[in-house]
Design a protein around this motif. Sequence first.
Motif, mmCIF file in Angstrom:
data_model
loop_
_atom_site.group_PDB
_atom_site.id
_atom_site.type_symbol
_atom_site.label_atom_id
_atom_site.label_comp_id
_atom_site.label_asym_id
_atom_site.label_seq_id
_atom_site.Cartn_x
_atom_site.Cartn_y
_atom_site.Cartn_z
ATOM 1 N N UNK A 103 0.773 -1.252 0.064
ATOM 2 C CA UNK A 103 -0.083 0.034 -0.032
ATOM 3 C C UNK A 103 0.933 1.136 0.045
ATOM 4 N N UNK A 104 1.952 1.152 0.834
ATOM 5 C CA UNK A 104 2.882 2.383 0.791
ATOM 6 C C UNK A 104 3.659 2.694 -0.643
ATOM 7 N N UNK A 105 3.769 1.500 -1.268
ATOM 8 C CA UNK A 105 4.421 1.758 -2.491
ATOM 9 C C UNK A 105 3.409 2.221 -3.553
ATOM 10 N N UNK A 106 2.152 1.660 -3.379
ATOM 11 C CA UNK A 106 1.407 2.321 -4.314
ATOM 12 C C UNK A 106 1.096 3.989 -4.239
ATOM 13 N N UNK A 107 1.140 4.010 -2.748
ATOM 14 C CA UNK A 107 0.877 5.672 -2.514
ATOM 15 C C UNK A 107 2.111 6.290 -3.113
ATOM 16 N N UNK A 108 3.125 6.010 -3.030
ATOM 17 C CA UNK A 108 4.563 6.696 -3.485
ATOM 18 C C UNK A 108 4.302 6.661 -4.955
ATOM 19 N N UNK A 109 3.825 5.649 -5.592
ATOM 20 C CA UNK A 109 3.916 5.531 -7.015
ATOM 21 C C UNK A 109 2.659 6.600 -7.485
ATOM 22 N N UNK A 110 1.784 6.869 -6.942
ATOM 23 C CA UNK A 110 0.808 7.816 -7.304
ATOM 24 C C UNK A 110 1.333 9.259 -6.950
#
Length: 385
Positions: A103-110
């Motif tokens: 989830x943290x990676x998805x937020x950073x990618x956004x």
Amino acid sequence: MRAAVSAALVALTVGAAACGGGAPGNGAPGAGGGMMGVPVEAVTLEPRAVERTAEFVGIIRSRRSTVIQPQAEGYLLRILVASGTRVSTGTPLFEIDAPVERAALAALESTLAARQADAEFARQQAERARALLEVGATSQQEYEQAITAQRTAEAQLRAAEEQVRQQQAQLAYFRVVAPSPGIVGDIPVRVGDRVTRSTTLTTIEDNSTLELYVNVPVTQAADLRPGLPVRILDGRGEVLASETINFVSAAVDDGTQTVLVKAPVRPDGFRTEQSVRAVIVFGEEEAITAPVVSATRINGRYFVFVAQPGEGGMTVARQKQIEVGRTVGSDYVVTGGLEPGEQLIVGGIQKLADGVPVMIMPAGTAQAAAGLAGAAAGDAAAGGR
């Protein structure tokens, strides 16, 4: 050989009869005083070079043995290999559940996508400001503000890209891969187990490069040096491999008071963590040896018979107590009780006692001679009846 022994017995019998005419007995005087010795085999003792050795328990270990532990904590999601599987470097082994990290990676990618858009817009604004400045439609200050905004957006983009890379590296810790080639060992964990950084997931053993570990008591450490031969024996004492010590520890293990020595081992027939009999050859020394079959153990002490001159020109057996050390092949190393030049009786000792007359026979003939003598005595007794 039987004929030769028979001829010798006939000659001895005739000689005994000529002396006194009595029937020969088993070391006993005849009716006229004749005497016949017990047939025995003997060897003349001479010092010989024997190896100075000591036996220890050794452990075979791999020089490429790897304990696999995770670099992240969580619940085990998948086990991707089985025990006994041969793997290469980088082969996936385990997968640990990582919902928070994903989830943290998805937020950073956004955030990265937004920073990319900001950087592109700032670049366009800077180009537009430069074009307007060239035709005098904008001021130098406005152009510089556009350039600053572009640089700020690009810096924020690089920061977002670095955060994504860091999170991807962190997420990679939840996928355990093989750090080296080898064979997967036992897997003590199961899917659903919670694992930490101290949990052992499995081992990877590469038996292509093995090493023998031997712990030698510090009392014998003074004789240790690289280059000494070391032999690996099986349960029957047969030599499985002959190697050479290549490492002697400079420190003493304070718990066991031993010194660690190592020797490379060829992988043929050996496995990691296998216990073996290891014999270190410290050197050679001159010593007297006695065949094991020539010694009799009585109440914890060892006795042998030696052939010595007796009365009337006879040769008699004398019992002697000896001190023995280690065993070399089929011989004892004699540490006391025998001297060079003595004749040690090694065959036909079953019927001997101290002072019994003996007749030294060629090797391998004493038993046959004893059998023929018994048969001759039996025939003579039958004839007398």
